[in-house]
Design a protein around this motif. Structure first.
Motif, PDB file in Angstrom:
ATOM      1  N   TRP A 155       9.362  -4.369  -1.655  1.00  0.00           N
ATOM      2  CA  TRP A 155       8.514  -3.182  -1.557  1.00  0.00           C
ATOM      3  C   TRP A 155       9.089  -2.154  -0.590  1.00  0.00           C
ATOM      4  CZ3 TRP A 155       4.630  -1.890  -4.678  1.00  0.00           C
ATOM      5  CH2 TRP A 155       4.047  -2.884  -5.453  1.00  0.00           C
ATOM      6  N   ALA A 156      10.091  -2.531   0.178  1.00  0.00           N
ATOM      7  CA  ALA A 156      10.639  -1.613   1.170  1.00  0.00           C
ATOM      8  C   ALA A 156      11.300  -0.401   0.530  1.00  0.00           C
ATOM      9  CB  ALA A 156      11.640  -2.353   2.066  1.00  0.00           C
ATOM     10  N   TYR A 157      11.833  -0.538  -0.680  1.00  0.00           N
ATOM     11  CA  TYR A 157      12.528   0.605  -1.283  1.00  0.00           C
ATOM     12  C   TYR A 157      11.740   1.263  -2.408  1.00  0.00           C
ATOM     13  CZ  TYR A 157      14.038  -2.784  -4.880  1.00  0.00           C
ATOM     14  OH  TYR A 157      14.076  -3.739  -5.864  1.00  0.00           O
ATOM     15  N   THR A 158      10.498   0.846  -2.660  1.00  0.00           N
ATOM     16  CA  THR A 158       9.686   1.558  -3.649  1.00  0.00           C
ATOM     17  C   THR A 158       9.188   2.890  -3.104  1.00  0.00           C
ATOM     18  OG1 THR A 158       7.701   0.377  -2.902  1.00  0.00           O
ATOM     19  CG2 THR A 158       8.955  -0.597  -4.707  1.00  0.00           C
ATOM     20  N   PHE A 159       8.735   2.895  -1.874  1.00  0.00           N
ATOM     21  CA  PHE A 159       8.239   4.131  -1.282  1.00  0.00           C
ATOM     22  C   PHE A 159       9.364   5.157  -1.075  1.00  0.00           C
ATOM     23  CE2 PHE A 159       8.291   5.479   3.303  1.00  0.00           C
ATOM     24  CZ  PHE A 159       7.827   6.759   3.088  1.00  0.00           C
ATOM     25  N   HIS A 162      18.790  -6.615   1.237  1.00  0.00           N
ATOM     26  CA  HIS A 162      19.505  -5.359   1.110  1.00  0.00           C
ATOM     27  C   HIS A 162      18.602  -4.188   0.752  1.00  0.00           C
ATOM     28  CE1 HIS A 162      23.616  -6.234   1.955  1.00  0.00           C
ATOM     29  NE2 HIS A 162      23.688  -7.245   1.096  1.00  0.00           N
ATOM     30  N   PRO A 163      17.568  -4.344  -0.075  1.00  0.00           N
ATOM     31  CA  PRO A 163      16.714  -3.187  -0.399  1.00  0.00           C
ATOM     32  C   PRO A 163      16.095  -2.511   0.807  1.00  0.00           C
ATOM     33  CG  PRO A 163      16.333  -4.943  -1.962  1.00  0.00           C
ATOM     34  CD  PRO A 163      17.221  -5.512  -0.907  1.00  0.00           C
ATOM     35  N   VAL A 164      16.050  -3.165   1.968  1.00  0.00           N
ATOM     36  CA  VAL A 164      15.502  -2.529   3.158  1.00  0.00           C
ATOM     37  C   VAL A 164      16.290  -1.274   3.510  1.00  0.00           C
ATOM     38  CG1 VAL A 164      15.070  -2.872   5.625  1.00  0.00           C
ATOM     39  CG2 VAL A 164      14.599  -4.704   4.013  1.00  0.00           C
ATOM     40  N   PHE A 165      17.556  -1.222   3.120  1.00  0.00           N
ATOM     41  CA  PHE A 165      18.374  -0.074   3.459  1.00  0.00           C
ATOM     42  C   PHE A 165      17.947   1.186   2.714  1.00  0.00           C
ATOM     43  CE2 PHE A 165      21.216  -3.435   4.895  1.00  0.00           C
ATOM     44  CZ  PHE A 165      21.676  -2.903   6.087  1.00  0.00           C
ATOM     45  N   CYS A 200       0.825  -1.210   0.000  1.00  0.00           N
ATOM     46  CA  CYS A 200       0.000   0.000   0.000  1.00  0.00           C
ATOM     47  C   CYS A 200       0.857   1.257   0.000  1.00  0.00           C
ATOM     48  CB  CYS A 200      -0.919  -0.011   1.224  1.00  0.00           C
ATOM     49  SG  CYS A 200      -1.993  -1.450   1.333  1.00  0.00           S
ATOM     50  N   LEU A 201       1.969   1.207   0.723  1.00  0.00           N
ATOM     51  CA  LEU A 201       2.871   2.362   0.733  1.00  0.00           C
ATOM     52  C   LEU A 201       3.426   2.632  -0.659  1.00  0.00           C
ATOM     53  CD1 LEU A 201       4.937   1.730   4.006  1.00  0.00           C
ATOM     54  CD2 LEU A 201       3.131   3.419   3.655  1.00  0.00           C
ATOM     55  N   GLY A 202       3.817   1.577  -1.373  1.00  0.00           N
ATOM     56  CA  GLY A 202       4.399   1.767  -2.698  1.00  0.00           C
ATOM     57  C   GLY A 202       3.416   2.317  -3.715  1.00  0.00           C
ATOM     58  N   VAL A 203       2.197   1.789  -3.742  1.00  0.00           N
ATOM     59  CA  VAL A 203       1.218   2.214  -4.753  1.00  0.00           C
ATOM     60  C   VAL A 203       0.647   3.582  -4.424  1.00  0.00           C
ATOM     61  CG1 VAL A 203      -0.926   1.587  -5.929  1.00  0.00           C
ATOM     62  CG2 VAL A 203       0.676  -0.195  -5.239  1.00  0.00           C
ATOM     63  N   SER A 204       0.337   3.848  -3.157  1.00  0.00           N
ATOM     64  CA  SER A 204      -0.239   5.152  -2.796  1.00  0.00           C
ATOM     65  C   SER A 204       0.769   6.281  -2.982  1.00  0.00           C
ATOM     66  CB  SER A 204      -0.724   5.114  -1.343  1.00  0.00           C
ATOM     67  OG  SER A 204       0.337   4.795  -0.466  1.00  0.00           O
TER      68      SER A 204
END
Length: 595
Positions: free
Chosen positions: A480-484, A421-424, A233-237
């Protein structure tokens, strides 16, 4: 003997006149090779057994007369009998443990060394020592029994589900007792998550740990549905806000983007938020204990901010074509839960103990910081003053502390898996949103906003040049952690290009926007494929299934006892060769505990 034969013939004639016999009693030693072990000293003639009739088998059906001489057995040499305790009911038995232990001890037995035989019999095991295992296969074939292995994660140990069934008029189902798990609530302390799990998300089980749920079976869907799913939801919104900014900003007006894409993405994000929220609310109702474990998890607790931040994004990115002016009261409603969560989490960071910041610091903690800046941005857009400044100050103070703590060390102190790693990229989220929030509060993209934006831009570049981060990935929700954060950096760049308009800022805006859009589109497509085609989007959630205390499998035992009739024989046989053994077959703790 003649009298016995006449009596037997009289009984057979009388029985034949009544009804034909369905069952026929046959002595075990009358069948060649049945329940016997060939002697290494005998030849093939050893298995030729004449018929032997046991006269008193009907009088004593619970016992078997065993001949002990070669004359009675027709050449068979029976030395002694070994009795193995077996469950008294036809339940699943861990045979792999008992067979291995029995094989080891029979090999070590001195009677085997003397080339003698042993006849193995099974005796009923007492109820107190029986081990009942309700495997999914057994429960699937027999629907009369109900699986209770997941009751410890259900709301009030399944009482809520029983109440719903009673209201529907459904008769109560017989339940099979599961003695291996305690259905009482088990509070998992914070240090147990670090002791039992590994990785920056603390979702990988260590080799020395065991789960309280079966590892080789697929759990119910609600138990496999994590709170981190709100990252979608964070990424799409956030994409809805990006396309609204592209359509309304003067620096990107030459692209001629309309608000149609913003409307579609906003509706899609609203639908996703509704679906994911409904599923998680259902999990709260049916598996409240599992939700509590996620709340106690030092990483998952940060994702409880995600649904409220998504609502803030929807309020910021609402299309102008809808024509709805949001009331200021909505801001207080959305910021209330965030404020309460911050009181709890920030208090734990400051008070010390097992959940102090130096112990639980991880990139996911940025989610608890970003909510302050997003709330300040929305409040300033609605015309509020004091409230946005308050949350901006709280977020700035805790971001500085978190930033320094994460730069010093991570709590795991281990090499991180590539797929995490994308969490960073969450490092980029807070300063990006903070720059826009302060610009909205002050009314201009001044020095304070530019300082925060440049920090975000540098962190973005330092992560993007690490090409190794993007090699050898397997799909995971952690993507999805690094899309937002990437979207937030793109929006902040567009906002900066409005103040500083030149070729470089415009190219940078288009480049970051293209990277963000392509990344979100790819992840959304992959998520749909894994969710509905491959159906492997939600594996078993290992993070919530650890035990409250460490279980040492070496302290478990599996008792195997000999019958009392042969205990003295076995003891004499073993003492003759070893001198200190008893007639009981015991084993070292290797198998599961029998309760």
């Amino acid at each position: 003997m003649d009298g016995k034969e006449n009596l037997s013939s009289t009984k057979e004639s009388s029985d034949s006149e009544r009804l034909p016999s369905i069952f026929k009693y046959i002595a075990s030693n009358s069948i060649s090779g049945f329940d016997t072990t060939p002697s290494p000293r005998s030849d093939t003639a050893h298995f030729e057994v004449p018929e032997v009739i046991v006269d008193d088998i009907q009088e004593r059906p619970d016992s078997v007369v065993l001949p002990t001489s070669q004359h009675q057995t027709g050449g068979l040499s029976h030395a002694h009998s070994i009795s193995i305790s077996m469950p008294s009911s036809p339940t699943v038995f861990r045979a792999e443990h008992s067979y291995g232990e029995l094989k080891n001890h029979v090999t070590a037995n001195s009677c085997v060394r003397q080339k003698t035989e042993g006849k193995f019999h099974s005796q009923p095991m007492s109820v107190g020592r029986s081990y009942i295992i309700a495997t999914p296969d057994v429960l699937t074939e027999n629907n009369k029994f109900k699986d209770k292995r997941y009751d410890s994660f259900k709301t009030w140990s399944g009482k809520f589900e029983k109440q719903i069934s009673n209201l529907r008029g459904k008769p109560p189902e017989p339940e099979i007792e599961n003695l291996t798990k305690n259905t009482k609530r088990e509070v998992v302390p914070a240090h147990r998550f670090f002791d039992a799990l590994e990785g920056p998300e603390l979702d990988k089980l260590k080799a020395s740990e065991v789960l309280v749920l079966p590892e080789d079976k697929k759990w119910p869907f609600l138990l496999r549905f994590p709170v981190s799913s709100f990252g979608i939801c964070l990424g799409v919104s956030s994409q809805a806000i990006l396309w609204k900014t592209l359509a309304t900003s003067s620096s990107t007006s030459f692209l001629h983007f309309g608000l149609t894409v913003n409307l579609v993405l906003w509706c899609l994000s609203l639908a996703l938020l509704g679906i994911i929220s409904s599923i998680y609310i259902l999990k709260i109702i049916l598996y409240f204990e599992a939700v509590l474990r996620e709340y106690y998890h030092p990483i998952r607790v940060n994702f409880f901010f995600a649904p409220w931040i998504s609502c803030l994004f929807l309020a910021i990115g609402i299309p102008s074509s809808i024509g709805i002016k949001l009331h200021a009261a909505l801001w207080y409603v959305l910021m209330g839960p965030i404020f309460l969560l911050e009181l709890k989490i920030y208090g734990q960071w400051m008070s010390g103990g097992r959940r102090r910041l130096s112990k639980v610091a991880n990139p996911s903690n940025h989610l608890s910081i970003v909510g302050n800046f997003v709330g300040a941005l929305l409040g300033a857009s609605m015309g509020l003053k004091e409230g946005p400044i308050f949350f901006f100050a709280v977020g700035l103070a805790h971001y500085c502390v978190l930033f320094v703590t994460l730069y010093q060390r991570l709590p795991t102190n281990e090499t991180l898996p590539k797929d995490l790693h994308p969490v960073f990229f969450l490092f980029v989220a807070a300063p990006s949103v903070a720059s826009m929030a302060w610009a909205k509060i002050t009314g201009e993209f001044g020095f304070g906003s530019r300082i925060a934006y440049f920090i975000a831009l540098f962190l973005y570049a330092s992560l993007a040049v690490r090409i190794n981060f993007f090699r050898g990935f397997r799909f995971s929700l952690a993507w999805w952690a690094y899309t937002f954060p990437m979207t937030g950096a793109s929006i902040a760049t567009i906002r900066y290009s409005v103040e500083v308009t030149n070729i470089f800022t415009r190219i940078l805006s288009i480049a970051l926007t293209a990277i963000s859009v392509i990344t979100v589109a790819s992840l959304l497509t992959s998520t749909m494929v894994h969710a509905f085609v491959l159906r492997d989007l939600f594996p078993n959630d290992i993070a919530i299934a650890i035990s409250g205390s460490k279980i040492n499998p070496n302290k478990m035992d599996l008792p195997i006892q000999t019958s009392s009739a042969n205990a003295s024989d076995n003891g004499a046989c073993q003492s003759a060769s070893n001198g200190d053994h008893t007639g009981t077959l015991s084993s070292e703790p290797k198998g599961p505990t029998l309760v």
